[in-house]
Enzyme design. Structure first.
Site, PDB file in Angstrom:
ATOM      1  N   HIS A  60      12.329  42.590  94.050  1.00  0.00           N
ATOM      2  CA  HIS A  60      11.528  42.893  95.234  1.00  0.00           C
ATOM      3  C   HIS A  60      11.288  44.379  95.446  1.00  0.00           C
ATOM      4  O   HIS A  60      10.154  44.817  95.638  1.00  0.00           O
ATOM      5  CB  HIS A  60      12.201  42.303  96.483  1.00  0.00           C
TER       6      HIS A  60
ATOM      7  N   ASP B  89      13.465  31.194 103.517  1.00  0.00           N
ATOM      8  CA  ASP B  89      14.725  31.450 102.792  1.00  0.00           C
ATOM      9  C   ASP B  89      15.536  30.174 102.657  1.00  0.00           C
ATOM     10  O   ASP B  89      16.441  30.101 101.820  1.00  0.00           O
ATOM     11  CB  ASP B  89      15.567  32.474 103.559  1.00  0.00           C
TER      12      ASP B  89
ATOM     13  N   LYS C 112       4.049  43.668  93.493  1.00  0.00           N
ATOM     14  CA  LYS C 112       4.520  44.815  94.269  1.00  0.00           C
ATOM     15  C   LYS C 112       4.018  46.137  93.709  1.00  0.00           C
ATOM     16  O   LYS C 112       3.833  47.095  94.443  1.00  0.00           O
ATOM     17  CB  LYS C 112       6.055  44.826  94.283  1.00  0.00           C
TER      18      LYS C 112
ATOM     19  N   GLU D  21       4.059  37.528  93.900  1.00  0.00           N
ATOM     20  CA  GLU D  21       3.640  38.684  94.697  1.00  0.00           C
ATOM     21  C   GLU D  21       3.734  39.946  93.843  1.00  0.00           C
ATOM     22  O   GLU D  21       4.817  40.306  93.363  1.00  0.00           O
ATOM     23  CB  GLU D  21       4.494  38.847  95.952  1.00  0.00           C
TER      24      GLU D  21
ATOM     25  N   HIS E  94      11.453  31.210  99.513  1.00  0.00           N
ATOM     26  CA  HIS E  94      11.220  32.656  99.534  1.00  0.00           C
ATOM     27  C   HIS E  94      12.199  33.367  98.599  1.00  0.00           C
ATOM     28  O   HIS E  94      13.408  33.324  98.809  1.00  0.00           O
ATOM     29  CB  HIS E  94      11.408  33.165 100.969  1.00  0.00           C
ATOM     30  N   ARG E  95      11.644  33.951  97.543  1.00  0.00           N
ATOM     31  CA  ARG E  95      12.468  34.577  96.490  1.00  0.00           C
ATOM     32  C   ARG E  95      13.482  33.564  95.932  1.00  0.00           C
ATOM     33  O   ARG E  95      14.602  33.918  95.562  1.00  0.00           O
ATOM     34  CB  ARG E  95      13.158  35.841  97.000  1.00  0.00           C
TER      35      ARG E  95
ATOM     36  N   ASP F 240       8.690  38.228  93.472  1.00  0.00           N
ATOM     37  CA  ASP F 240       8.084  39.554  93.465  1.00  0.00           C
ATOM     38  C   ASP F 240       8.180  40.156  92.073  1.00  0.00           C
ATOM     39  O   ASP F 240       9.193  39.978  91.394  1.00  0.00           O
ATOM     40  CB  ASP F 240       8.821  40.471  94.445  1.00  0.00           C
TER      41      ASP F 240
ATOM     42  N   GLU G  33       8.334  31.535  95.756  1.00  0.00           N
ATOM     43  CA  GLU G  33       7.662  32.831  95.848  1.00  0.00           C
ATOM     44  C   GLU G  33       8.587  33.859  95.227  1.00  0.00           C
ATOM     45  O   GLU G  33       9.806  33.799  95.406  1.00  0.00           O
ATOM     46  CB  GLU G  33       7.393  33.168  97.319  1.00  0.00           C
TER      47      GLU G  33
END
Length: 220
Positions: A48, A215, A97, A95, A6-7, A35, A33
């Site tokens: 993000h 994470d 945004k 993702e 995650h990120r 953003d 992943e």
């Protein structure tokens, strides 16, 4: 089952940085992943929030008021830079945004597919803004779509069926066995987020999800 950072490896390294993405792969992630927003000079930048205040302690303001050059000095990568550091066959969940960056993201994905640096099956575009997903579908139906949702998982599955989405990407506490079974009957994957505790990770694995976004990719 895919293990997705995650990120990057947000639990270990500052989120959405090249260092964080590299750390995730070092810890055994199959993919990451991230953003994306739009910069002042119309590039896809990996961050993000709509402002830089939380993630950059030395700056403040809206992301779309900064240029790529300014972000480079602050250690914030472009989407293109991330493409360049991906291991072979790595999975990338982008993702979106900011709806304004949609066409630029699609163009970059297409370019790197043409260069044979990535393949469509290894890229997923997700968004909470489902109009963005419809736009991606119109621009390039080869790109896989992930329907992000944090409240109504049935609504997400219905929309995935409607637009022939690749996956639903629900908050993990929304998951039920019935939804996962219905998703799989309709050839729709379940990619769930953000699952960090060992007990929660075990639970979603037992439910039979197709990917876990965490994470801490080392815990997966």
């Amino acid at each position: 089952m895919l293990r997705i950072g995650h990120r990057g490896a947000k639990g270990h390294v500052s989120e959405n940085t090249i260092e964080s993405f590299l750390k995730a792969f070092e810890l055994g992630a199959h993919g990451v992943e991230l953003d994306v927003h739009l910069t002042l000079d119309n590039e896809a930048i990996v961050i993000h929030d709509e402002t830089v205040d939380r993630t950059i302690k030395t700056a403040a303001g809206f992301v779309n008021d900064f240029t790529v050059e300014e972000f480079a000095k602050l250690g914030i990568p472009t989407l293109v830079e991330v493409f360049h550091i991906l291991p072979d066959n790595a999975f990338l969940n982008i993702e979106i945004k900011d709806a304004k960056v949609t066409k630029i993201v699609v163009d970059e994905v297409e370019k790197f597919v043409r260069l044979n640096e990535i393949q469509y099956p290894n890229v997923l575009i997700s968004s909470f803004n489902w109009e963005v997903l419809q736009e991606v579908k119109q621009l390039n139906p080869k790109i896989q779509l992930g329907i992000l949702e944090e409240e109504n998982i049935k609504k997400a599955l219905d929309f995935a069926k409607k637009i022939k989405g690749y996956s639903i990407n629900p908050y993990f506490k929304l998951l039920t066995q019935e939804i996962i079974e219905e998703s799989h009957k309709n050839n729709i994957k379940v990619h769930t987020w953000t699952v960090n505790s060992p007990d929660d990770i075990l639970w979603v694995k037992e439910l039979g999800v197709d990917a876990i976004i965490s994470d801490f990719p080392d815990r997966l």
